[in-house]
Design an enzyme around this catalytic site. Structure first.
Site, PDB file in Angstrom:
ATOM      1  N   ASN A  59     -37.210 -87.827  53.340  1.00 29.80           N
ATOM      2  CA  ASN A  59     -36.662 -86.884  54.313  1.00 29.80           C
ATOM      3  C   ASN A  59     -37.047 -87.286  55.748  1.00 29.80           C
ATOM      4  O   ASN A  59     -38.202 -87.179  56.153  1.00 29.80           O
ATOM      5  CB  ASN A  59     -37.211 -85.483  53.961  1.00 29.80           C
ATOM      6  CG  ASN A  59     -36.634 -84.400  54.833  1.00 29.80           C
ATOM      7  OD1 ASN A  59     -36.380 -84.607  56.014  1.00 29.80           O
ATOM      8  ND2 ASN A  59     -36.434 -83.230  54.242  1.00 29.80           N
ATOM      9  N   LYS A 108     -38.850 -84.609  57.856  1.00 29.88           N
ATOM     10  CA  LYS A 108     -40.276 -84.459  57.543  1.00 29.88           C
ATOM     11  C   LYS A 108     -41.079 -85.558  58.252  1.00 29.88           C
ATOM     12  O   LYS A 108     -42.138 -85.312  58.811  1.00 29.88           O
ATOM     13  CB  LYS A 108     -40.517 -84.574  56.035  1.00 29.88           C
ATOM     14  CG  LYS A 108     -40.127 -83.360  55.230  1.00 29.88           C
ATOM     15  CD  LYS A 108     -40.633 -83.519  53.803  1.00 29.88           C
ATOM     16  CE  LYS A 108     -40.341 -82.325  52.936  1.00 29.88           C
ATOM     17  NZ  LYS A 108     -40.958 -82.424  51.609  1.00 29.88           N
ATOM     18  N   GLU A 159     -38.938 -87.395  39.397  1.00 32.29           N
ATOM     19  CA  GLU A 159     -39.343 -86.026  39.785  1.00 32.29           C
ATOM     20  C   GLU A 159     -39.698 -85.261  38.520  1.00 32.29           C
ATOM     21  O   GLU A 159     -38.902 -85.202  37.590  1.00 32.29           O
ATOM     22  CB  GLU A 159     -38.175 -85.314  40.473  1.00 32.29           C
ATOM     23  CG  GLU A 159     -38.015 -85.655  41.953  1.00 32.29           C
ATOM     24  CD  GLU A 159     -38.997 -84.920  42.872  1.00 32.29           C
ATOM     25  OE1 GLU A 159     -39.509 -83.850  42.477  1.00 32.29           O
ATOM     26  OE2 GLU A 159     -39.254 -85.430  43.971  1.00 32.29           O
ATOM     27  N   ASP A 211     -45.492 -81.936  49.275  1.00 32.43           N
ATOM     28  CA  ASP A 211     -44.559 -81.157  48.466  1.00 32.43           C
ATOM     29  C   ASP A 211     -44.611 -79.707  48.918  1.00 32.43           C
ATOM     30  O   ASP A 211     -45.698 -79.152  49.098  1.00 32.43           O
ATOM     31  CB  ASP A 211     -44.904 -81.273  46.983  1.00 32.43           C
ATOM     32  CG  ASP A 211     -43.642 -81.262  46.154  1.00 32.43           C
ATOM     33  OD1 ASP A 211     -42.765 -82.104  46.428  1.00 32.43           O
ATOM     34  OD2 ASP A 211     -43.519 -80.412  45.256  1.00 32.43           O
ATOM     35  N   PHE A 246     -33.958 -78.678  59.223  1.00 36.84           N
ATOM     36  CA  PHE A 246     -33.310 -78.984  57.941  1.00 36.84           C
ATOM     37  C   PHE A 246     -33.641 -77.872  56.937  1.00 36.84           C
ATOM     38  O   PHE A 246     -34.432 -76.963  57.229  1.00 36.84           O
ATOM     39  CB  PHE A 246     -33.813 -80.340  57.414  1.00 36.84           C
ATOM     40  CG  PHE A 246     -35.246 -80.332  56.984  1.00 36.84           C
ATOM     41  CD1 PHE A 246     -36.274 -80.406  57.914  1.00 36.84           C
ATOM     42  CD2 PHE A 246     -35.584 -80.216  55.633  1.00 36.84           C
ATOM     43  CE1 PHE A 246     -37.605 -80.370  57.519  1.00 36.84           C
ATOM     44  CE2 PHE A 246     -36.915 -80.188  55.226  1.00 36.84           C
ATOM     45  CZ  PHE A 246     -37.923 -80.252  56.178  1.00 36.84           C
ATOM     46  N   GLY A 247     -33.063 -78.006  55.760  1.00 35.09           N
ATOM     47  CA  GLY A 247     -33.414 -77.123  54.647  1.00 35.09           C
ATOM     48  C   GLY A 247     -33.254 -75.649  54.989  1.00 35.09           C
ATOM     49  O   GLY A 247     -32.242 -75.219  55.546  1.00 35.09           O
ATOM     50  N   ASP A 307     -34.677 -73.993  57.246  1.00 40.41           N
ATOM     51  CA  ASP A 307     -35.047 -73.691  58.641  1.00 40.41           C
ATOM     52  C   ASP A 307     -34.211 -72.569  59.283  1.00 40.41           C
ATOM     53  O   ASP A 307     -34.766 -71.728  60.002  1.00 40.41           O
ATOM     54  CB  ASP A 307     -34.953 -74.949  59.521  1.00 40.41           C
ATOM     55  CG  ASP A 307     -36.180 -75.839  59.372  1.00 40.41           C
ATOM     56  OD1 ASP A 307     -37.129 -75.433  58.679  1.00 40.41           O
ATOM     57  OD2 ASP A 307     -36.184 -76.947  59.943  1.00 40.41           O
ATOM     58  N   HIS A 327     -45.731 -74.875  58.464  1.00 36.18           N
ATOM     59  CA  HIS A 327     -46.576 -75.349  57.379  1.00 36.18           C
ATOM     60  C   HIS A 327     -46.840 -76.852  57.513  1.00 36.18           C
ATOM     61  O   HIS A 327     -47.953 -77.308  57.375  1.00 36.18           O
ATOM     62  CB  HIS A 327     -45.899 -75.041  56.026  1.00 36.18           C
ATOM     63  CG  HIS A 327     -44.455 -75.457  55.974  1.00 36.18           C
ATOM     64  ND1 HIS A 327     -43.490 -74.804  56.678  1.00 36.18           N
ATOM     65  CD2 HIS A 327     -43.843 -76.495  55.368  1.00 36.18           C
ATOM     66  CE1 HIS A 327     -42.324 -75.400  56.483  1.00 36.18           C
ATOM     67  NE2 HIS A 327     -42.515 -76.429  55.695  1.00 36.18           N
ATOM     68  N   ARG A 328     -45.775 -77.604  57.830  1.00 36.65           N
ATOM     69  CA  ARG A 328     -45.977 -79.059  57.947  1.00 36.65           C
ATOM     70  C   ARG A 328     -46.833 -79.392  59.157  1.00 36.65           C
ATOM     71  O   ARG A 328     -47.688 -80.279  59.101  1.00 36.65           O
ATOM     72  CB  ARG A 328     -44.625 -79.773  58.015  1.00 36.65           C
ATOM     73  CG  ARG A 328     -44.727 -81.301  58.018  1.00 36.65           C
ATOM     74  CD  ARG A 328     -43.421 -81.942  57.603  1.00 36.65           C
ATOM     75  NE  ARG A 328     -42.990 -81.423  56.324  1.00 36.65           N
ATOM     76  CZ  ARG A 328     -42.057 -80.466  56.185  1.00 36.65           C
ATOM     77  NH1 ARG A 328     -41.450 -79.969  57.238  1.00 36.65           N
ATOM     78  NH2 ARG A 328     -41.749 -80.015  54.996  1.00 36.65           N
TER      79      ARG A 328
HETATM   80  P1  IMP Z   1     -39.710 -80.750  49.059  1.00 35.24           P
HETATM   81  O1  IMP Z   1     -39.586 -80.811  47.552  1.00 35.24           O
HETATM   82  O2  IMP Z   1     -41.115 -80.780  49.547  1.00 35.24           O
HETATM   83  O3  IMP Z   1     -38.830 -81.748  49.774  1.00 35.24           O
HETATM   84  O4  IMP Z   1     -39.184 -79.339  49.517  1.00 35.24           O
HETATM   85  C1  IMP Z   1     -38.401 -78.507  48.713  1.00 35.24           C
HETATM   86  C2  IMP Z   1     -37.305 -77.879  49.519  1.00 35.24           C
HETATM   87  O5  IMP Z   1     -37.897 -76.989  50.460  1.00 35.24           O
HETATM   88  C3  IMP Z   1     -36.502 -78.886  50.322  1.00 35.24           C
HETATM   89  O6  IMP Z   1     -35.321 -79.224  49.676  1.00 35.24           O
HETATM   90  C4  IMP Z   1     -36.206 -78.177  51.603  1.00 35.24           C
HETATM   91  O7  IMP Z   1     -34.917 -77.638  51.478  1.00 35.24           O
HETATM   92  C5  IMP Z   1     -37.230 -77.072  51.670  1.00 35.24           C
HETATM   93  N1  IMP Z   1     -38.177 -77.355  52.738  1.00 35.24           N
HETATM   94  C6  IMP Z   1     -39.302 -78.103  52.709  1.00 35.24           C
HETATM   95  N2  IMP Z   1     -39.873 -78.125  53.905  1.00 35.24           N
HETATM   96  C7  IMP Z   1     -39.083 -77.387  54.716  1.00 35.24           C
HETATM   97  C8  IMP Z   1     -39.137 -77.057  56.091  1.00 35.24           C
HETATM   98  O8  IMP Z   1     -40.021 -77.457  56.855  1.00 35.24           O
HETATM   99  N3  IMP Z   1     -38.144 -76.268  56.526  1.00 35.24           N
HETATM  100  C9  IMP Z   1     -37.135 -75.808  55.747  1.00 35.24           C
HETATM  101  N4  IMP Z   1     -37.022 -76.096  54.478  1.00 35.24           N
HETATM  102  C10 IMP Z   1     -38.004 -76.884  53.967  1.00 35.24           C
END
Ligand code: IMP
Length: 193
Positions: A13, A16, A40, A70, A146-147, A149, A174-175
């Protein structure tokens, strides 16, 4: 001692990676992006997933100092859903689907839970955990990130993550908090020069 640019963030990503790099740059650290395909596993616990990933990736990156992350979004009114299924749920129903599931639900509280694993060497690693509380908005707002957000409002702000610049999101997210802690750990242990 290893060189400064010897820290790798393993992720597929780009967002990220950009967020993590921005935090590391605040500490004068640079980060390399690497994407390694690992199987996965679906598991009820994010910590099991991250340890599995760390172990699998270490077989490929062997002696490198690397980070895996994760994350899951846990929504109280949906009994913690999508949680460990966040990735699948985002791909299948997205933000709109979550908003639809939440129609008629007044308790909008939710949190992002993130685990980061810093792999040191020889199966020695350190795991970091960060939880950020917030709310699910009533509609999608913002164009950044993204995601999930556009629908997540962290506590202390009235903006969704998607309404924030990358750097502002990092101040709340969180990140952002996770990579702050990882950067401090790397510096305090003098893992790089
Ligand atoms: P991942 O498996 O860590 O990539 O995260 C699982 C899902 O959570 C991802 O597909 C994203 O859609 C969502 N996600 C993870 N981090 C974020 C973020 O910082 N903002 C929004 N969505 C997030």
């Amino acid at each position: 001692m290893r060189e400064v640019n010897d820290i790798y963030f393993v992720t597929g990503n780009r967002h990220k990676f950009e967020e993590a790099s921005e935090i590391f740059s605040r500490y004068g650290l640079s980060l390399n992006w690497v994407n390694v395909d690992v199987e996965e596993i679906q598991n009820d616990s994010l910590i099991d997933v991250i340890i599995w990933k760390g172990y699998e990736i270490s077989k490929i990156l062997s002696d490198k100092l690397f980070i895996v992350e994760d994350t899951g979004l846990f929504i109280k009114g949906l009994n913690g859903f999508p949680g460990v299924y966040s990735s699948y749920v985002y791909k299948s129903i997205g933000c709109k689907g979550i908003l639809r599931l939440m129609e008629g639900i007044d308790d909008r509280s939710a949190y992002f839970l993130s685990y980061g694993l810093l792999y040191l060497k020889d199966n020695v690693f350190k795991v970091f955990r960060v939880k950020v509380d917030g709310y699910i908005s009533y509609e999608e707002r913002g164009v950044h990130g993204f995601g999930f957000d556009p629908i997540f409002i962290p506590k202390g702000s009235d903006k969704t993550y998607a309404e924030m610049s990358l750097s502002l999101k990092n101040d709340f997210s969180h990140r952002g908090k996770l990579f702050n802690r990882i950067a401090k750990y790397i510096l305090s242990r003098r893992l790089v020069e």
